[in-house]
Design a protein around this motif. Structure first.
Motif, PDB file in Angstrom:
ATOM      1  N   THR A  68       0.819  -1.202   0.000  1.00  0.00           N
ATOM      2  CA  THR A  68       0.000   0.000   0.000  1.00  0.00           C
ATOM      3  C   THR A  68       0.854   1.253   0.000  1.00  0.00           C
ATOM      4  OG1 THR A  68      -1.617  -1.214   1.298  1.00  0.00           O
ATOM      5  CG2 THR A  68      -1.856   1.171   1.237  1.00  0.00           C
ATOM      6  N   THR A 165      -4.909   3.720  -7.764  1.00  0.00           N
ATOM      7  CA  THR A 165      -4.699   3.754  -6.310  1.00  0.00           C
ATOM      8  C   THR A 165      -5.848   4.526  -5.681  1.00  0.00           C
ATOM      9  OG1 THR A 165      -3.354   5.769  -6.360  1.00  0.00           O
ATOM     10  CG2 THR A 165      -2.196   3.673  -6.583  1.00  0.00           C
ATOM     11  N   THR A 166      -6.339   4.024  -4.554  1.00  0.00           N
ATOM     12  CA  THR A 166      -7.509   4.626  -3.917  1.00  0.00           C
ATOM     13  C   THR A 166      -7.307   4.965  -2.451  1.00  0.00           C
ATOM     14  OG1 THR A 166      -8.388   2.419  -3.394  1.00  0.00           O
ATOM     15  CG2 THR A 166      -9.078   3.408  -5.491  1.00  0.00           C
ATOM     16  N   GLU A 167      -6.147   4.664  -1.893  1.00  0.00           N
ATOM     17  CA  GLU A 167      -5.876   4.937  -0.488  1.00  0.00           C
ATOM     18  C   GLU A 167      -4.640   5.832  -0.357  1.00  0.00           C
ATOM     19  OE1 GLU A 167      -7.769   4.066   1.979  1.00  0.00           O
ATOM     20  OE2 GLU A 167      -9.127   2.799   0.811  1.00  0.00           O
ATOM     21  N   LYS A 170      -4.256   9.152  -4.833  1.00  0.00           N
ATOM     22  CA  LYS A 170      -5.420   8.864  -5.677  1.00  0.00           C
ATOM     23  C   LYS A 170      -5.089   9.199  -7.122  1.00  0.00           C
ATOM     24  CE  LYS A 170      -8.549   9.544  -1.808  1.00  0.00           C
ATOM     25  NZ  LYS A 170      -9.736  10.243  -1.274  1.00  0.00           N
ATOM     26  N   GLY A 263     -13.947   1.244  -8.112  1.00  0.00           N
ATOM     27  CA  GLY A 263     -12.985   0.525  -7.282  1.00  0.00           C
ATOM     28  C   GLY A 263     -12.019  -0.330  -8.064  1.00  0.00           C
ATOM     29  N   GLN A 269      -6.675  -6.891  -6.135  1.00  0.00           N
ATOM     30  CA  GLN A 269      -6.741  -5.822  -5.143  1.00  0.00           C
ATOM     31  C   GLN A 269      -5.697  -6.024  -4.055  1.00  0.00           C
ATOM     32  OE1 GLN A 269     -10.619  -5.052  -3.695  1.00  0.00           O
ATOM     33  NE2 GLN A 269     -10.004  -3.414  -2.319  1.00  0.00           N
ATOM     34  N   GLY A 272      -5.922  -0.977  -1.728  1.00  0.00           N
ATOM     35  CA  GLY A 272      -6.021   0.309  -2.415  1.00  0.00           C
ATOM     36  C   GLY A 272      -5.071   0.499  -3.564  1.00  0.00           C
ATOM     37  N   ASP A 273      -4.537  -0.570  -4.115  1.00  0.00           N
ATOM     38  CA  ASP A 273      -3.563  -0.446  -5.200  1.00  0.00           C
ATOM     39  C   ASP A 273      -3.685  -1.660  -6.116  1.00  0.00           C
ATOM     40  OD1 ASP A 273      -1.398  -0.096  -6.857  1.00  0.00           O
ATOM     41  OD2 ASP A 273       0.070   0.161  -5.265  1.00  0.00           O
TER      42      ASP A 273
END
Length: 288
Positions: A68, A165-167, A170, A263, A269, A272-273
């Motif tokens: 992450t 990436t979502t965490e 972004k 997502g 997954q 978050g990446d």
């Protein structure tokens, strides 16, 4: 009246106290210097690891590729960024070095003397919606020159965006025709804004330069820019190690929000990446 012997003894005691205070100050100064150096190393290592995982873009199933991104980077003491990019000369010479095998047949930019005035409009049509870019010659002329050259050779057409990436950070990362995160155009070039605003040997500050709406180059270290880039859909706390060369229009941000909102692919997954759940492909990338 004190005798000469008493005066000499008093002077000696005073000198000894002064020397003791000086020695204590020096000892504390050394301790602070050592502590500061250790802190700098820890921060630098932590930042380097976190950013490597952000922009390396390797989507293989190994541990390094799926860690992450470090969202705690934003808590590191920040130095003030430049108020604006330092103005460049009217023309600059760009150097594109051969390096590696191209993921798709393409030539290096034929133009190496590049002007630093004006902006370039780019339209990206994707299967998820349009993304419009405005590229800035004044900030990063050699990067813009390379991107335009690749687009005009249709290098990006039909290519996927291999990473989301979502965490913490972004971004949607694109520009590798192989879709593996390892591909490039077979040449490399140096960073520009904001990296060139800071001395090479200075500790890298971490202002939030990578705000929502920025487009920047991905890299695997100094001087490794190629074709991979990332589109920032949310403020991302990164040090200035990645060339910013343009901005994303409102329609493009809406497209990115839709992609991010869906997502990640559950099969890939990793906190978050990973790959976007809804695959993203560039149908075409047009200049002008």
């Amino acid at each position: 009246m004190p005798t000469n012997e008493q005066r000499r003894a008093a002077a000696k005691r005073k000198l000894e106290r002064r020397l003791a205070r000086q020695a204590e100050r020096e000892r504390r100064r050394k301790q602070l210097t050592i502590a500061g150096s250790v802190l700098g190393v820890v921060v630098a290592v932590a930042a380097g690891v976190g950013i490597y995982y952000l922009t390396r873009g390797d989507d293989s199933k190994n541990t390094a590729a799926t860690q992450t991104p470090d969202a705690s980077l934003s808590s590191t003491p920040q130095a003030a960024p430049p108020a604006a990019p330092v103005a460049k000369a009217a023309n600059v010479t760009c150097t594109y070095r051969d390096g590696g095998e191209a993921a798709k047949p393409v030539q290096k930019p034929s133009q190496t003397e590049v002007g630093t005035q004006g902006q370039v409009a780019v339209t990206i049509d994707t299967n998820q919606g349009p993304i419009g870019l405005t590229l800035d010659n004044g900030e990063s002329p050699c990067t813009v020159n390379s991107f335009v050259s690749l687009a005009n050779q249709h290098y990006f057409d039909g290519t996927p965006c291999h990473r989301l990436t979502t965490e913490g950070i972004k971004v949607l990362q694109c520009g590798d025709p192989s879709g593996t995160g390892r591909g490039g155009p077979g040449y490399a070039f140096d960073n520009e804004y904001p990296t060139d605003q800071y001395p090479q040997d200075a500790p890298k500050p971490q202002p939030v330069l990578y705000k929502r709406g920025v487009v920047a180059m991905a890299n695997a270290g100094p001087g490794t820019n190629g074709s991979q880039f990332f589109l920032v859909y949310g403020d991302s706390p990164l040090p200035p190690n990645y060339t910013i060369f343009g901005t994303i229009d409102d329609a493009g941000l809406q497209t990115l929000d839709k992609i991010a909102g869906a997502g990640l692919d559950d099969a890939d997954q990793a906190a978050g990446d990973g790959k976007p759940k809804n695959p993203v492909t560039f149908d075409s990338v047009r200049v002008g």
